[in-house]
Design an enzyme around this catalytic site. Structure first.
Site, PDB file in Angstrom:
ATOM      1  N   ASP A  67       0.253 149.287 -57.453  1.00 11.47           N
ATOM      2  CA  ASP A  67       0.056 149.926 -56.225  1.00 11.47           C
ATOM      3  C   ASP A  67       0.134 148.790 -55.239  1.00 11.47           C
ATOM      4  O   ASP A  67      -0.137 147.601 -55.548  1.00 11.47           O
ATOM      5  CB  ASP A  67      -1.151 150.821 -56.068  1.00 11.47           C
ATOM      6  CG  ASP A  67      -2.289 150.165 -56.972  1.00 11.47           C
ATOM      7  OD1 ASP A  67      -2.211 148.935 -57.302  1.00 11.47           O
ATOM      8  OD2 ASP A  67      -3.173 150.776 -56.997  1.00 11.47           O
ATOM      9  N   ASN A 136     -14.301 156.865 -58.883  1.00 13.55           N
ATOM     10  CA  ASN A 136     -14.376 158.372 -58.634  1.00 13.55           C
ATOM     11  C   ASN A 136     -13.305 158.791 -59.666  1.00 13.55           C
ATOM     12  O   ASN A 136     -12.682 159.998 -59.551  1.00 13.55           O
ATOM     13  CB  ASN A 136     -13.841 158.703 -57.133  1.00 13.55           C
ATOM     14  CG  ASN A 136     -12.703 158.065 -56.855  1.00 13.55           C
ATOM     15  OD1 ASN A 136     -11.933 157.266 -57.729  1.00 13.55           O
ATOM     16  ND2 ASN A 136     -12.146 158.259 -55.508  1.00 13.55           N
ATOM     17  N   HIS A 138     -10.086 157.639 -60.193  1.00 10.59           N
ATOM     18  CA  HIS A 138      -8.769 157.433 -60.089  1.00 10.59           C
ATOM     19  C   HIS A 138      -8.207 156.211 -60.691  1.00 10.59           C
ATOM     20  O   HIS A 138      -8.898 155.418 -61.279  1.00 10.59           O
ATOM     21  CB  HIS A 138      -8.702 156.866 -58.484  1.00 10.59           C
ATOM     22  CG  HIS A 138      -9.107 155.676 -57.993  1.00 10.59           C
ATOM     23  ND1 HIS A 138      -9.748 155.473 -56.995  1.00 10.59           N
ATOM     24  CD2 HIS A 138      -8.522 154.607 -58.268  1.00 10.59           C
ATOM     25  CE1 HIS A 138     -10.182 154.017 -56.824  1.00 10.59           C
ATOM     26  NE2 HIS A 138      -8.969 153.582 -57.496  1.00 10.59           N
ATOM     27  N   GLU A 143      -5.753 159.228 -56.117  1.00  2.19           N
ATOM     28  CA  GLU A 143      -7.135 159.835 -55.806  1.00  2.19           C
ATOM     29  C   GLU A 143      -7.295 161.220 -56.285  1.00  2.19           C
ATOM     30  O   GLU A 143      -6.484 161.898 -56.757  1.00  2.19           O
ATOM     31  CB  GLU A 143      -7.361 159.795 -54.081  1.00  2.19           C
ATOM     32  CG  GLU A 143      -7.282 158.444 -53.598  1.00  2.19           C
ATOM     33  CD  GLU A 143      -8.648 157.571 -53.802  1.00  2.19           C
ATOM     34  OE1 GLU A 143      -9.219 157.952 -54.621  1.00  2.19           O
ATOM     35  OE2 GLU A 143      -8.626 156.633 -52.906  1.00  2.19           O
TER      36      GLU A 143
HETATM   37  C1  GLP Z   1      -8.285 149.793 -56.944  1.00  2.00           C
HETATM   38  C2  GLP Z   1      -7.140 149.696 -57.612  1.00  2.00           C
HETATM   39  C3  GLP Z   1      -6.887 150.142 -59.069  1.00  2.00           C
HETATM   40  C4  GLP Z   1      -8.181 149.766 -59.862  1.00  2.00           C
HETATM   41  C5  GLP Z   1      -9.720 150.024 -59.245  1.00  2.00           C
HETATM   42  C6  GLP Z   1     -10.876 149.543 -59.748  1.00  2.00           C
HETATM   43  O1  GLP Z   1      -8.667 151.134 -56.409  1.00  2.00           O
HETATM   44  N1  GLP Z   1      -5.986 150.357 -56.919  1.00  2.00           N
HETATM   45  O2  GLP Z   1      -5.809 150.012 -59.795  1.00  2.00           O
HETATM   46  O3  GLP Z   1      -8.243 150.052 -61.060  1.00  2.00           O
HETATM   47  O4  GLP Z   1      -9.548 149.550 -57.751  1.00  2.00           O
HETATM   48  O5  GLP Z   1     -11.092 148.250 -59.139  1.00  2.00           O
HETATM   49  P1  GLP Z   1     -12.009 147.148 -59.876  1.00  2.00           P
HETATM   50  O6  GLP Z   1     -11.516 146.703 -61.027  1.00  2.00           O
HETATM   51  O7  GLP Z   1     -12.199 146.288 -58.928  1.00  2.00           O
HETATM   52  O8  GLP Z   1     -13.410 148.035 -60.066  1.00  2.00           O
END
Ligand code: GLP
Length: 259
Positions: A67, A136, A138, A143
C-alpha cells in the site's frame, strides 16, 4: 492457518525473517509481497543481517508493496516507499529495477491502482506475501467492511488507522486515502506470512484466527487461504482460546515434520 508462537518479539522477527529467507533461497524467481509498519522493522533488519552474512541473496528478488498513501510522493519521509528504502532496499543487493512501489502522488490514483494490480499479474503473481495486522483487523489498508474479494484500489482510511499512523506525519495530518492491494489480491498469493507482536494486536489476532469470517475483520479472510503462516509473540497470542492446541502442534514455534 499455521500458528507459530515465539517467546518474544525478537524471536518472532527472527523466525519470520528465516521463513522469508528460505523462500528466497528456494525460488528461481522469488516474488515477495512486502508490508510496512513498526512490526516489520526488526524483520527487515534481520534480513539485512542475513544478506550481509551471505546467507540470502536478493539479486533475483522482485518485490511489490501492499500500500501507499495517496498524495504522498516517494521522497516524503512518511511514505511507505521511504520506509522500504530505509529499512530494506538500501541495505541489500536487490536490483532497483525489480522493486515495484505504488506512486502515491500519481495524478490518477485509480489508474495507478489498476496499473499495479496488472504489474503483479505480469510478474506471475506474488509467491510469498508478508503481512502485518492493524489493531482493528485490517490487512494492508483494507479497512473493516472492505470486500473480501477486492482487488487493488483506493480506500478511505478510518480515523483509528489515521491516529495509529499519526506520529509519522506529525505535525501534518495523516492522508485520508491510500492505494491498497485488495483482499482478493492478497489471497491470490501462493503463500502468506502474517507477523504480529505486542499486546495491542492480541484482540485482532484472536479474531483473525478463531473468529467468524467477516468483513468487520478483514484479516479473517486469511482463513480462506490454503497456505498462511502466522508468527506471533506471546503477547500477541495472549487472547487465543486454542493456544494450547497451537503449542502442541508447534512447540515453541517449531515446525516438526511428520515422519
Ligand atoms: C499500516 C499498514 C499495514 C500494517 C499496519 C500495522 O496500517 N498499512 O500494512 O500491517 O499498519 O502496522 P504496525 O506494524 O506499525 O502495527
Amino acid at each position: 492457518m499455521k500458528v507459530l508462537i515465539l517467546p518474544d518479539a525478537a524471536a518472532a522477527s527472527d523466525r519470520a525473517a528465516g521463513i522469508i529467507a528460505e523462500f528466497v533461497r528456494r525460488e528461481v524467481n522469488p516474488v515477495l509481497g512486502l508490508a510496512t509498519g513498526e512490526t516489520m522493522r526488526p524483520v527487515y533488519a534481520r534480513l539485512v543481517a542475513l544478506n550481509d552474512a551471505g546467507q540470502v541473496d536478493f539479486a533475483r528478488v522482485t518485490t511489490f508493496n501492499l500500500d501507499e498513501y495517496v498524495g504522498v510522493p516517494a521522497d516524503h519521509p512518511a511514505s511507505f516507499a521511504a520506509f522500504m528504502h530505509a529499512n530494506l532496499f538500501d541495505h541489500v543487493n536487490i536490483n532497483p529495477a525489480h522493486i515495484n512501489l505504488m506512486a502515491g502522488d500519481a495524478p490518477d490514483p485509480d489508474a495507478e491502482a489498476m496499473r499495479y494490480e496488472a504489474a503483479i499479474t505480469a510478474a506471475g503473481g506474488v509467491g510469498l506475501q508478508v503481512l502485518g495486522i492493524g489493531r482493528n483487523g485490517h490487512v494492508a489498508f483494507n479497512e473493516p467492511t472492505s470486500s473480501l474479494a477486492s482487488r487493488t484500489r483506493v480506500k478511505t482510511l478510518t480515523e483509528a488507522t489515521r491516529r495509529a499512523n499519526a506520529a509519522a506525519f506529525a505535525p501534518d495530518p495523516v492522508p485520508r486515502y491510500a492505494i491498497t492491494l485488495g483482499i482478493g489480491t492478497i489471497l491470490s498469493a501462493r503463500r502468506c506470512l502474517l507477523i504480529a507482536t505486542g499486546p495491542s494486536k492480541a484482540a485482532a489476532v484472536a479474531r483473525m484466527i478463531e473468529g467468524a469470517l467477516g468483513a468487520d475483520c478483514p484479516a479473517t479472510a486469511l482463513q480462506m487461504h490454503q497456505q498462511t503462516t502466522v508468527v506471533l509473540d506471546e503477547e500477541a497470542a495472549s487472547h487465543l482460546e486454542l493456544r494450547d492446541y497451537y503449542e502442541t502442534v508447534h512447540p515453541a514455534g517449531a515446525e516438526p515434520r511428520l515422519s
